[in-house]
Design an enzyme around this catalytic site. Structure first.
Site, PDB file in Angstrom:
ATOM      1  N   GLN A  54      30.883  31.520  38.480  1.00  0.00           N
ATOM      2  CA  GLN A  54      30.531  30.124  38.240  1.00  0.00           C
ATOM      3  C   GLN A  54      29.875  29.516  39.482  1.00  0.00           C
ATOM      4  O   GLN A  54      29.422  28.381  39.445  1.00  0.00           O
ATOM      5  CB  GLN A  54      31.793  29.323  37.881  1.00  0.00           C
ATOM      6  CG  GLN A  54      32.479  29.821  36.612  1.00  0.00           C
ATOM      7  CD  GLN A  54      33.787  29.115  36.299  1.00  0.00           C
ATOM      8  OE1 GLN A  54      34.754  29.747  35.918  1.00  0.00           O
ATOM      9  NE2 GLN A  54      33.841  27.788  36.433  1.00  0.00           N
ATOM     10  N   ARG A 103      39.883  24.705  33.164  1.00  0.00           N
ATOM     11  CA  ARG A 103      39.175  23.613  32.515  1.00  0.00           C
ATOM     12  C   ARG A 103      39.620  22.239  33.028  1.00  0.00           C
ATOM     13  O   ARG A 103      39.909  21.322  32.261  1.00  0.00           O
ATOM     14  CB  ARG A 103      39.350  23.671  31.000  1.00  0.00           C
ATOM     15  CG  ARG A 103      38.176  22.995  30.313  1.00  0.00           C
ATOM     16  CD  ARG A 103      38.164  23.197  28.844  1.00  0.00           C
ATOM     17  NE  ARG A 103      36.985  22.559  28.299  1.00  0.00           N
ATOM     18  CZ  ARG A 103      36.181  23.123  27.409  1.00  0.00           C
ATOM     19  NH1 ARG A 103      36.420  24.319  26.956  1.00  0.00           N
ATOM     20  NH2 ARG A 103      35.137  22.469  26.962  1.00  0.00           N
ATOM     21  N   CYS A 104      39.704  22.108  34.352  1.00  0.00           N
ATOM     22  CA  CYS A 104      39.982  20.798  34.937  1.00  0.00           C
ATOM     23  C   CYS A 104      39.589  20.888  36.402  1.00  0.00           C
ATOM     24  O   CYS A 104      39.271  21.957  36.882  1.00  0.00           O
ATOM     25  CB  CYS A 104      41.458  20.429  34.824  1.00  0.00           C
ATOM     26  SG  CYS A 104      42.587  21.553  35.650  1.00  0.00           S
ATOM     27  N   GLU A 118      36.060  18.660  30.638  1.00  0.00           N
ATOM     28  CA  GLU A 118      37.451  18.930  30.974  1.00  0.00           C
ATOM     29  C   GLU A 118      38.399  17.847  30.484  1.00  0.00           C
ATOM     30  O   GLU A 118      39.597  18.074  30.360  1.00  0.00           O
ATOM     31  CB  GLU A 118      37.573  19.115  32.485  1.00  0.00           C
ATOM     32  CG  GLU A 118      36.731  20.297  32.911  1.00  0.00           C
ATOM     33  CD  GLU A 118      36.597  20.419  34.412  1.00  0.00           C
ATOM     34  OE1 GLU A 118      36.200  21.486  34.855  1.00  0.00           O
ATOM     35  OE2 GLU A 118      36.894  19.459  35.123  1.00  0.00           O
TER      36      GLU A 118
END
Ligand code: FES
Ligand code: FES
Lengths: 160, 804
Positions: free
Chosen positions: B236, B383-384, B757
């Site tokens: 990423q 996902r945060c 998110e």
């Protein structure tokens, strides 16, 4: 080197041949020997469905099929969905309904939905959810995939 | 055609911001033509497979490679001893620690990387793995973080036993990593002393795994002749990855190219630099041929970036009406075997101090104690932004606990404590400046949409009926997220600031190519960024190509995680486009022989004010910019690059409501309804936003209802395949209802905030609150996740609810 053998089958309508060890899984033959990298690997344990292909009119997880079992078989993969330059209604619908994000589950998902619609051309939402339960998607939450399958079903019905 | 119809048509042609443009990236994916790392095949390529430890804690007494090396197809076996001469047996972590690349003398967690077998094909590599003989002496393991700091606890990290400090303050025990605190403890303590109402709850965010559908892997290709290293990798963060590789390998950063390609989902799992990548790279450098390493699913779940494992304690002090007067939140953080959790340098506990959420709370204090255990290292943000889920889970759960204690409705307790619309910008007790928000309006909209009063009446009737086979629960979550790291004055990783970038080149016929420092993993960047440029430059999105992930092509940026793409790179895109537009305006003024001030912008052109027949379209200006007919002294071309250093993070928020029906006899939780209202400021592509919300809610559902990485006392994994680890199918996944309000971000050039998110962060407490609310009338204030049928049944059974 371990013993190998020749296996012949039809892949997306074309005859192909591969030399494999008895232990080789179909997904690896497709991806590494036959340059069909559309089907993916997400688990190798039959749980995720990323490797789904159509084998003699059935959806199978190609990570759990030995290539030597495919002698004489007819195989369809995502690469065989487009016909004469036209996308399959499912491919078009996945695009139009935003039924994909990272795209990793997409080939298996579309290939599974292809067989589902052959088995049940007019599925309810529940039929679709059950019908694709062997294919995991981590991105979309399935809602738009279900919509895409519904929309493709309608288009295919209208075209009949 | 009327004038407005003509304007509308021109605008529609652009397919810019605000339209649900279908995704540009789909074309290859629906045909099975994505290019993921596992698809790459190079001449002479070797395959690497990793020998992993069967023990969670053991001394390595010897490694015998002989049988493996005799195996047909096996080329080499690399161990820590082979990495030592190139000083790559250990690597520094972003958390200020070091991490074994291949286990050196000791293994610290089950499945830890011990050796890599290189072979001419994949099957031979795995044959080799089975033949490497490692002699282990098992040691007692620490699995429970609460036992890590006991006096007689086994010392896990003998390699750093003398280190007094792992860059985050003094260590008090060999298994202690850091203690981090924020806020004003004395003030908080005083508030608790004087408060008529206090509540306290122990709340666990269990160890989970992001589990993207594609596992991690790479193809490393070192060219001995040129000294160039190319790494195709599931990452990423391609640019930061290149910097790390340069630091580790000593190869000049200009001779390293990192390519992200297509990524099959990330969710935080693909941020870290894993040992497998490093060993594959060394292997390619040593052998001079490309080396491919692809994880199995079990490797992925067992060894790569887990998330959470925060053992929290929440305390609130309030007046008799439930207005909060003080907050104390603490957490014991299990960081596993090495402190390689992903975080900006100054934030060892991530953004945990966002734990005041959407509420105006004075007298705040929080503390996190991080410890080593014999589990996989890391700690990524699933996902945060890092530790935001943990923080928001605590506050959103504690709001319910407080409501129950005060005896007011769970929506009402939130209303009483919200930061009010007129209070923005609002600086929290921990120093975050929430830039904008409208929390009351969002909650009211949701309550109205679902007929909240009606639901509560139905619930009351069910509770009054002892024959009801089901319990009904209503969960509310009114969260505030913190995304878009981040301002370089506070945010860096390994000394590199967390700005981001966009370079735009406009071609003579109006085609545009834009390159960015972010890295899509399915978020639709090629579409969203193109729409920003389309609106800013008045050129059609269809002719705008977006590229990211190849560090030789794209300008430097910190990648995609923490919902930072739109807040940071989206802003960079707008700024770069505006530079181009400014130049185009000068050219237009020159061509029309007017002053710049006499021009106004209209969709896709500059027109002369008051003389609409006089104009130059952007398309015309693209060509002219490549001629000699330019204002005196101006260079040719319409290109720009922007590096954007955000002045603040962005604070998207939302109001979610969930209704569940629980079978008293089986413990099965059925989600009847989930209504999610998100406010992410300006909405660039509503279709993509909805898709992100669906995905985030589904991952929230997974965490709340079934995900947990279980271990036995010896540190053995008890659930690391998709047989055991819960990934919801289409059957369990609820139907999602989405809604939105728009409160633009005042400091972002487009008014946009991150979004992907929010549904994860806000969704998890919403599910938990719904399940626990079903038991609230029986005095239950908390149940830990995951709310699997068995665990919920246990609660029903303990309360005697399943007696006929
Ligand atoms: S790879 Fe075949 S089912 Fe997952
Ligand atoms: S689109 Fe990413 S897994 Fe389905």
């Amino acid at each position: 080197m371990a013993k190998t053998q020749k296996v012949s089958f039809k892949l997306n309508g074309k005859p192909v041949e591969a030399t494999v060890e008895a232990r080789e899984l179909l997904i690896y033959t497709l991806r590494e020997k036959l340059a069909h990298t559309g089907p993916h690997i997400g688990c190798e344990t039959s749980h995720c469905g990323a490797c789904t292909v159509d084998l003699d009119g059935m959806s199978v997880k190609s990570c759990t099929v030995l290539t030597v079992q495919c002698e004489g078989a007819e195989l369809t993969t995502i690469e065989g969905m487009e016909q004469g330059g036209a996308l399959h209604a499912l491919q078009q619908a996945f695009h139009e309904e935003h039924g994909l994000q990272c795209g990793y589950c997409t080939p298996g998902m579309i290939t599974r939905a292809y067989r589902l619609l052959k088995e049940n051309p007019n599925p309810s939402e529940q039929d679709i959810r059950k019908g694709i339960a062997g294919n995991l998607c981590r991105c979309t939450g399935y809602q738009n995939i279900v919509k895409a399958v519904q929309s493709a079903a309608k288009k295919l019905a209208a075209a009949r | 055609m009327s004038q407005t119809a003509e304007l509308k048509e021109r605008e529609q042609k652009l397919q810019g911001m605000g339209t649900s443009l279908l995704r540009k990236e789909d074309a290859r994916f629906i045909r099975g033509q994505g290019s993921y790392v596992a698809d790459i095949k190079m001449p002479g390529m070797l395959f690497g497979a990793i020998v992993r430890s069967p023990y969670a804690h053991a001394r390595i007494k010897g490694i015998d490679k002989a049988k493996a090396l005799a195996c047909p197809g096996v080329v080499a076996v690399l161990t820590a001893a082979d990495l030592k001469p190139v000083k790559l047996d250990w690597m520094p972590t972003v958390g200020g620690d070091v991490q074994a690349v291949l286990a050196d003398q000791k293994v610290h967690f089950q499945y830890q990387d011990v050796a890599m077998v290189l072979a001419t094909d994949r099957a031979a590599a795995y044959d080799g793995v089975a033949l490497v003989e490692v002699d282990y002496e098992e040691l007692p393991a620490i699995v429970d973080p609460k036992k890590a700091l006991l006096k007689d606890a086994p010392v896990l990290r003998e390699d750093i036993v003398d280190k007094k400090d792992l860059t985050h303050g003094p260590r008090t025990h060999p298994n202690h990593i850091f203690t981090w605190e924020a806020g004003d403890k004395a003030a908080a303590d005083a508030a608790f002393k004087n408060a008529p109402i206090t509540v306290r709850e122990e709340i666990l965010n269990p160890r989970v795994h992001p589990c993207p559908l594609e596992t991690c892997g790479c193809v490393a290709s070192f060219n001995k002749a040129t000294g160039y290293l190319t790494l195709y990798v599931t990452t990423q963060i391609p640019h930061l990855f290149r910097t790390v590789l340069a630091m580790l390998s000593g190869i000049a950063e200009s001779k390293i190219r990192v390519v992200g390609g297509d990524i099959g989902g990330g969710f935080g799992n693909k941020v870290p630099v894993y040992p497998g990548y490093v060993v594959a790279t060394v292997a390619s450098i040593v052998t001079g041929v490309p080396v491919k390493w692809i994880e199995s699913r079990i490797d992925n779940i067992s060894t790569t970036g887990f998330a959470r494992d925060y053992h929290g304690v929440g305390e609130l002090a309030a007046d008799k009406d439930g207005r909060i007067k003080g907050l104390r939140f603490t957490a014991l953080a299990d960081h596993g075997a090495f402190n390689s959790h992903v975080s900006a340098t100054k934030f060892p506990a991530g953004l945990f101090s966002i734990c005041t959420g959407s509420y105006a709370i004075p007298n705040t204090y929080c503390r996190v104690d991080a410890v080593f255990t014999n589990k996989a290292p890391g700690g990524v943000a699933y996902r945060c932004s890092l530790r935001v889920t943990e923080a928001i889970y605590l506050i959103e759960r504690m709001m319910d606990v407080l409501a129950q204690k005060v005896g007011v409705d769970k929506a009402e307790i939130r209303r009483r404590n919200f930061v009010k619309a007129e209070q923005f910008p609002y600086t929290t007790g921990f120093g975050w400046t929430l830039d904008s928000g409208n929390y009351h309006a969002a909650l009211d909209k949701v309550l109205k949409a679902v007929d909240y009063e009606g639901l509560r009446r139905e619930q009351a009737a069910k509770r009054a009926d002892p024959k009801s086979p089901t319990l009904m629960g209503i969960g509310i979550s009114t969260f505030t997220e913190i995304v878009g790291a981040g301002p370089t004055k506070v945010c860096d990783i390994l000394g590199v600031g967390l700005f981001d970038s966009c370079e735009i080149r406009v071609h003579p016929t109006g085609g545009v190519i834009a390159r960015l420092g972010t890295m899509t993993q399915g978020q639709g960047h090629s579409t969203t960024y193109a729409q920003i440029i389309a609106t800013e430059l008045g050129l059609p999105a269809s002719d705008i190509v977006v590229e990211e992930g190849d560090t030789d092509k794209a300008p430097y940026g910190a990648g995609t995680w923490g919902s930072r793409s739109t807040p940071v790179s989206g802003a960079a895109t707008a700024v770069a486009a505006r530079k181009i537009k400014d130049k185009a305006k000068k050219i237009a003024a020159h061509l029309l022989e007017v002053a710049e001030g006499d021009l106004e912008w209209e969709i896709d052109r500059f027109k002369v004010k008051g003389n609409p027949s006089q104009f130059k379209t952007m398309k015309e200006l693209c060509l002219v910019s490549h001629t000699g007919n330019l204002p005196a002294g101006m260079e040719q071309g319409l290109n720009a690059v922007a590096y954007y250093d955000p002045p603040n993070l962005t604070f998207p928020f939302g109001a979610y409501l969930c209704v569940v029906d629980i079978d008293k006899f089986t413990g099965e939780v059925k989600v009847r309804r989930f209504y999610a209202l998100d406010d992410c400021g300006t909405r660039i592509n509503p279709m993509i936003i909805d898709g992100q919300v669906h995905g985030g809610l589904t991952e929230a559902f997974a965490v709340a209802m079934g995900q947990q990485l279980p271990f036995d006392e010896s540190g053995n994994h008890l659930g690391n395949s998709l047989m055991d680890y819960f990934l919801p199918t289409a059957v369990e996944t609820p139907a999602w209802e989405t809604d939105h309000t728009v409160t633009p971000c005042p400091h972002h050039p487009l008014g946009a905030k991150g979004v992907a998110e929010s549904p994860h962060v806000g969704g998890i407490p919403c599910f938990s609150n719904a399940v626990i609310d079903a038991f609230a009338h029986l005095g239950v204030t908390h149940m830990d996740m995951p709310h699997s049928a068995y665990r919920v049944w246990q609660k029903c059974n303990a309360l005697g609810l399943n007696k006929r």
